[in-house]
Design a protein around this motif. Sequence first.
Motif, PDB file in Angstrom:
ATOM      1  N   GLN A  12       0.833  -1.202   0.000  1.00  0.00           N
ATOM      2  CA  GLN A  12       0.000   0.000   0.000  1.00  0.00           C
ATOM      3  C   GLN A  12       0.870   1.255   0.000  1.00  0.00           C
ATOM      4  N   GLY A  52       0.901  -0.172  11.091  1.00  0.00           N
ATOM      5  CA  GLY A  52       0.395   0.192   9.765  1.00  0.00           C
ATOM      6  C   GLY A  52       0.856  -0.843   8.757  1.00  0.00           C
ATOM      7  N   ASP A  56      -2.969  -2.748  12.282  1.00  0.00           N
ATOM      8  CA  ASP A  56      -3.564  -1.898  11.247  1.00  0.00           C
ATOM      9  C   ASP A  56      -4.974  -1.522  11.667  1.00  0.00           C
ATOM     10  N   SER A  79      -5.930   1.714  16.074  1.00  0.00           N
ATOM     11  CA  SER A  79      -5.352   2.905  15.458  1.00  0.00           C
ATOM     12  C   SER A  79      -3.960   3.149  16.031  1.00  0.00           C
ATOM     13  N   MET A  80      -3.055   3.534  15.171  1.00  0.00           N
ATOM     14  CA  MET A  80      -1.653   3.717  15.597  1.00  0.00           C
ATOM     15  C   MET A  80      -1.487   4.857  16.603  1.00  0.00           C
ATOM     16  N   GLU A  96       6.400   0.866   7.871  1.00  0.00           N
ATOM     17  CA  GLU A  96       6.727   1.247   6.486  1.00  0.00           C
ATOM     18  C   GLU A  96       5.559   1.978   5.844  1.00  0.00           C
TER      19      GLU A  96
HETATM   20  N1  SAH Z   1       3.216  -1.112   5.569  1.00  0.00           N
HETATM   21  C1  SAH Z   1       2.375  -1.374   4.412  1.00  0.00           C
HETATM   22  C2  SAH Z   1       1.172  -0.445   4.327  1.00  0.00           C
HETATM   23  C3  SAH Z   1       1.474   1.003   4.149  1.00  0.00           C
HETATM   24  S1  SAH Z   1       0.028   1.989   3.740  1.00  0.00           S
HETATM   25  C4  SAH Z   1       3.208  -1.278   3.160  1.00  0.00           C
HETATM   26  O1  SAH Z   1       4.302  -0.676   3.193  1.00  0.00           O
HETATM   27  O2  SAH Z   1       2.773  -1.801   2.136  1.00  0.00           O
HETATM   28  C5  SAH Z   1      -0.500   2.621   5.298  1.00  0.00           C
HETATM   29  C6  SAH Z   1      -1.207   1.614   6.174  1.00  0.00           C
HETATM   30  O3  SAH Z   1      -1.583   2.282   7.374  1.00  0.00           O
HETATM   31  C7  SAH Z   1      -2.491   1.039   5.582  1.00  0.00           C
HETATM   32  O4  SAH Z   1      -2.466  -0.350   5.714  1.00  0.00           O
HETATM   33  C8  SAH Z   1      -3.600   1.644   6.426  1.00  0.00           C
HETATM   34  O5  SAH Z   1      -4.720   0.799   6.572  1.00  0.00           O
HETATM   35  C9  SAH Z   1      -2.896   1.880   7.732  1.00  0.00           C
HETATM   36  N2  SAH Z   1      -3.480   2.927   8.561  1.00  0.00           N
HETATM   37  C10 SAH Z   1      -4.028   4.091   8.179  1.00  0.00           C
HETATM   38  N3  SAH Z   1      -4.411   4.811   9.236  1.00  0.00           N
HETATM   39  C11 SAH Z   1      -4.101   4.062  10.334  1.00  0.00           C
HETATM   40  C12 SAH Z   1      -4.246   4.255  11.726  1.00  0.00           C
HETATM   41  N4  SAH Z   1      -4.779   5.362  12.220  1.00  0.00           N
HETATM   42  N5  SAH Z   1      -3.812   3.290  12.546  1.00  0.00           N
HETATM   43  C13 SAH Z   1      -3.258   2.149  12.076  1.00  0.00           C
HETATM   44  N6  SAH Z   1      -3.093   1.916  10.761  1.00  0.00           N
HETATM   45  C14 SAH Z   1      -3.508   2.856   9.897  1.00  0.00           C
END
Ligand code: SAH
Length: 249
Positions: A17, A46, A68, A96-97, A113
């Motif tokens: 993503q 995330g 996530d 949520s992070m 990442e």
């Molecule tokens: N680490 C993965 C995804 C990166 S994209 C990669 O490198 O491919 C960002 C990610 O953060 C997504 O999966 C999204 O669902 C997640 N995300 C977005 N807001 C968030 C939050 N508040 N808490 C936790 N995760 C979150």
Amino acid sequence: MTEFELIFDFHKNADRQGPGSDTETLKALNMFDIKKSDNLNIADIGCGSGSQTIILARNTNGHITAVDIFPGFLENINIKAEELNLKDTITTVERSMDDLQFGESEFDLIWSEGAVYNMGFKNALKAWRPFLKKGGYLAVSEISWITDSRPEEIENYWMKAYEQIDTISGKIRTIEAKGYSPLAHFILPEYCWTDNYYRPMENRFESFLEKHGNSDSAKEMIRTEKEEIRLYKKYKNYYGYVFYLAQKI
Ligand code: SAH
């Protein structure tokens, strides 16, 4: 479908993503003073589809807590972990992070990442620090300016999208200010954006629009992604994704 659900639907079956690659994940991991036999407690925040979660699980003797906000990503990781015989190595947490409920000094390594922008680099470094052991490691990839100055069009675009975008030296100062020792950084190569992120995304545009009956919100999403890709092609010499490695002091 809400805007959130639409975003998830667009990204759910992708391997990534955000810009990245297995090779770069491994490169970052190998830069730390970690032995493959070390029994580490790792958080992957995330995690999305979890490409980096799997790399971490396969290349350490650790336990990975993959976090996530979208449960669908976590379901996919659980399926993958089962297939790869990593079920006992990976635990998924829907949270949520910016509201993590981990214990003090719980982790040897915090990994994130392409995700920290969701709460902002500064806030994340501050909020996650208590979860790391003293001497514990942090690895975060984050969009950054890779030159001192840049054309106005791209400056304005990213400042609007993510106000905390900064130069590498600025990010390193933030790392220091938040109570970590910067250990290393490197810029992700271009293929991490093009081959691994934008091209697979472009390949999904048509079927996504079709699936959503060319709805205005789906069209708007694709328009936004296309604009980001256009600007990347034009201005990639001015910004990139940078892996930052640090240690809690
Ligand atoms: N680490 C993965 C995804 C990166 S994209 C990669 O490198 O491919 C960002 C990610 O953060 C997504 O999966 C999204 O669902 C997640 N995300 C977005 N807001 C968030 C939050 N508040 N808490 C936790 N995760 C979150």
